[in-house]
Design a protein around this motif. Structure first.
Motif, PDB file in Angstrom:
ATOM      1  N   UNK A  32       0.832  -1.204   0.000  1.00 37.17           N
ATOM      2  CA  UNK A  32       0.000   0.000   0.000  1.00 37.17           C
ATOM      3  C   UNK A  32       0.862   1.247   0.000  1.00 37.17           C
ATOM      4  N   UNK A  33       1.875   1.259   0.846  1.00 37.91           N
ATOM      5  CA  UNK A  33       2.743   2.436   0.912  1.00 37.91           C
ATOM      6  C   UNK A  33       3.567   2.601  -0.352  1.00 37.91           C
ATOM      7  N   UNK A  34       4.019   1.511  -0.944  1.00 33.60           N
ATOM      8  CA  UNK A  34       4.769   1.608  -2.194  1.00 33.60           C
ATOM      9  C   UNK A  34       3.893   2.188  -3.298  1.00 33.60           C
ATOM     10  N   UNK A  35       2.634   1.743  -3.354  1.00 31.51           N
ATOM     11  CA  UNK A  35       1.712   2.220  -4.389  1.00 31.51           C
ATOM     12  C   UNK A  35       1.488   3.717  -4.264  1.00 31.51           C
ATOM     13  N   UNK A  36       1.278   4.207  -3.047  1.00 37.11           N
ATOM     14  CA  UNK A  36       1.053   5.642  -2.847  1.00 37.11           C
ATOM     15  C   UNK A  36       2.352   6.441  -2.964  1.00 37.11           C
ATOM     16  N   UNK A  37       3.394   5.936  -2.364  1.00 38.13           N
ATOM     17  CA  UNK A  37       4.655   6.690  -2.336  1.00 38.13           C
ATOM     18  C   UNK A  37       5.209   6.928  -3.733  1.00 38.13           C
ATOM     19  N   UNK A  38       5.171   5.902  -4.573  1.00 37.34           N
ATOM     20  CA  UNK A  38       5.770   6.011  -5.896  1.00 37.34           C
ATOM     21  C   UNK A  38       4.752   6.329  -6.993  1.00 37.34           C
ATOM     22  N   UNK A  39       3.521   6.616  -6.603  1.00 42.62           N
ATOM     23  CA  UNK A  39       2.514   7.007  -7.578  1.00 42.62           C
ATOM     24  C   UNK A  39       2.177   5.919  -8.579  1.00 42.62           C
ATOM     25  N   UNK A  40       2.212   4.672  -8.141  1.00 42.76           N
ATOM     26  CA  UNK A  40       1.972   3.560  -9.064  1.00 42.76           C
ATOM     27  C   UNK A  40       0.558   3.610  -9.634  1.00 42.76           C
ATOM     28  N   UNK A  92      -2.850   9.523   3.441  1.00 40.39           N
ATOM     29  CA  UNK A  92      -2.644  10.866   3.980  1.00 40.39           C
ATOM     30  C   UNK A  92      -1.273  11.395   3.576  1.00 40.39           C
ATOM     31  N   UNK A  93      -0.262  10.569   3.691  1.00 40.80           N
ATOM     32  CA  UNK A  93       1.108  11.017   3.444  1.00 40.80           C
ATOM     33  C   UNK A  93       1.404  11.249   1.974  1.00 40.80           C
ATOM     34  N   UNK A  94       0.817  10.429   1.097  1.00 41.26           N
ATOM     35  CA  UNK A  94       1.206  10.485  -0.312  1.00 41.26           C
ATOM     36  C   UNK A  94       0.066  10.776  -1.279  1.00 41.26           C
ATOM     37  N   UNK A 115      -3.485  12.228  -0.190  1.00 38.62           N
ATOM     38  CA  UNK A 115      -4.737  12.802   0.285  1.00 38.62           C
ATOM     39  C   UNK A 115      -5.154  14.033  -0.498  1.00 38.62           C
ATOM     40  N   UNK A 116      -4.184  14.823  -0.975  1.00 40.15           N
ATOM     41  CA  UNK A 116      -4.563  16.025  -1.697  1.00 40.15           C
ATOM     42  C   UNK A 116      -5.218  15.676  -3.042  1.00 40.15           C
ATOM     43  N   UNK A 117      -4.710  14.642  -3.678  1.00 37.57           N
ATOM     44  CA  UNK A 117      -5.323  14.176  -4.922  1.00 37.57           C
ATOM     45  C   UNK A 117      -6.746  13.695  -4.633  1.00 37.57           C
ATOM     46  N   UNK A 118      -6.912  12.955  -3.538  1.00 40.01           N
ATOM     47  CA  UNK A 118      -8.230  12.449  -3.187  1.00 40.01           C
ATOM     48  C   UNK A 118      -9.184  13.578  -2.873  1.00 40.01           C
ATOM     49  N   UNK A 119      -8.680  14.599  -2.162  1.00 35.66           N
ATOM     50  CA  UNK A 119      -9.529  15.732  -1.802  1.00 35.66           C
ATOM     51  C   UNK A 119     -10.025  16.460  -3.040  1.00 35.66           C
ATOM     52  N   UNK A 120      -9.151  16.623  -4.034  1.00 36.76           N
ATOM     53  CA  UNK A 120      -9.543  17.286  -5.276  1.00 36.76           C
ATOM     54  C   UNK A 120     -10.595  16.462  -6.013  1.00 36.76           C
ATOM     55  N   UNK A 121     -10.449  15.139  -5.946  1.00 34.91           N
ATOM     56  CA  UNK A 121     -11.413  14.258  -6.602  1.00 34.91           C
ATOM     57  C   UNK A 121     -12.794  14.402  -5.953  1.00 34.91           C
ATOM     58  N   UNK A 122     -12.820  14.494  -4.623  1.00 32.65           N
ATOM     59  CA  UNK A 122     -14.100  14.614  -3.932  1.00 32.65           C
ATOM     60  C   UNK A 122     -14.786  15.918  -4.289  1.00 32.65           C
ATOM     61  N   UNK A 123     -13.981  17.004  -4.461  1.00 35.24           N
ATOM     62  CA  UNK A 123     -14.568  18.296  -4.840  1.00 35.24           C
ATOM     63  C   UNK A 123     -15.122  18.222  -6.250  1.00 35.24           C
TER      64      UNK A 123
END
Length: 372
Positions: A40-48, A360-362, A364-372
């Motif tokens: 999970x962390x690898x997927x978020x950290x490296x933008x997979x 949250x670390x890698x 959340x901002x992308x997710x927040x924009x998607x929700x908007x």
């Protein structure tokens, strides 16, 4: 490849991702569960996920040992530390996991209990040697990866005659949790990225039932970005070809039979529990181990007559649903508002392997924009 940077090569990652785009069926959805929090962390950290087609989604699973430990077990450890003259030793992540009514091991420590953060089971042994007049309890957690070191510590304690050392054992087993996820049918998934470090211990053959009983493709994947992308490609090919097999991408570390010395050590010290509670999954039969009769002297649950405790999770926290693969962290109303890594309300936001902490670390901002 021999070096870490080779497994993080951007050009090779894009090349592998292009193969996935070329081979994926645009008319269907692909949902792959990354069972382990390291993936999970690898997927978020490296933008997979950004490299994947829109119809391919990664689904979070219960492969975070801190996350799946129910709050009642932490509550029992707090009660032990406050009611007995003991030194309680455990890992850093567990110190901050919320127990009942917002309590935690950290808060119990602040109230005066002798609770110490350690880095390994050998550290707990060292504390016992340094404090012969105090009872030292090692609050042990983890999947099969960390179970052998705990077994080794118990065997060393017996050899040295450390009568002031015991273990509060909370080691859980991967295959039973996987089988429960598949049998429940709650999580709609087409394949599984199998854990890597766990598999070095138990071997690739341990997942055979997942494939044969539930017709589920499974690929044991390493933690580096190229590992995850290549394993995803292998899953896509299995789905497209109608195969349901255990494949091993992490061949540089995992063998079919695993680490037999580690397995023998675990079998010497531990035995299966009849049932064990998992956060989000409930009571699962034969899904954890306990210290056997031969080493019962080092079982904290027996020495201190520890009782099972039931404690509700924080209201509004959907960590149990995230662990079952039916919700994403950003679907929680507490995510990135009341619940952050600095002030976690749920275990998934605490652990370095937790899905909420990863998003949250890698991401959340992308997710927040998607929700908007």
């Amino acid at each position: 490849m021999k070096y870490v940077d080779e497994y993080r090569d951007g050009d090779k990652a894009r090349e592998l991702a292009a193969r996935i785009h070329n081979e994926i069926d645009p008319q269907r959805q692909y949902r792959f569960m990354e069972f382990c929090g390291g993936h999970t962390h690898a997927i978020f950290r490296f933008g997979i996920h950004d490299l994947m087609p829109e119809n391919l989604k990664y689904v979070h699973g219960p492969g975070c040992p801190v996350c799946v430990l129910p709050a009642g077990r932490i509550e029992a450890a707090i009660k032990l530390a406050e009611s007995e003259d003991v030194i309680l030793c455990t890992y850093a992540d567990l110190m901050r996991v919320p127990a009942g009514k917002g309590d935690s091991l950290n808060r119990a420590k602040a109230r005066g209990s002798d609770i110490r953060m350690i880095y390994s089971s050998s550290d707990a042994l060292a504390v016992a040697r340094e404090n012969p007049d105090r009872q030292v309890v090692f609050f042990a957690i983890g999947f099969e990866t960390t179970t052998p070191p705990t077994a080794a510590a118990i065997r060393i304690a017996r050899a040295e005659g450390l009568k002031n050392f015991t273990v509060f054992c909370n080691h859980v087993l991967t295959p039973p949790a996987m089988l429960h996820i598949l049998s429940s049918g709650e999580a709609c998934i087409d394949g599984i990225l199998g854990p890597s470090h766990v598999s070095t211990i138990i071997g690739s053959h341990a997942y055979a039932d997942c494939c044969s009983l539930y017709r589920m493709p499974l690929v044991i994947a390493g933690f580096e970005p190229l590992d995850v992308i290549q394993s995803t490609l292998m899953l896509v090919r299995q789905v497209n070809q109608g195969r349901c097999e255990v494949e091993n991408q992490y061949v540089r570390a995992v063998r079919e039979t695993g680490n037999q010395k580690a397995q023998a050590l675990m079998a010497e010290v531990f035995e299966p529990r009849s049932v064990f509670e998992w956060r989000g999954l409930g009571d699962l039969p034969a899904s954890a181990v306990q210290i056997n009769a031969q080493y019962a002297l080092f079982d904290a649950e027996k020495r201190f007559a520890m009782q099972k405790m039931q404690t509700a999770d924080v209201k509004g926290c959907i960590c149990p649903a995230v662990l079952r693969g039916i919700s994403d962290p950003d679907q929680c109303k507490l995510f990135a508002t009341a619940c952050t890594p600095e002030e976690p309300k749920g275990a998934c936001m605490v652990s370095s392997e937790g899905a909420c902490a990863a998003q949250y670390s890698y991401g959340r901002y992308r997710s927040a924009e998607t929700r908007v």
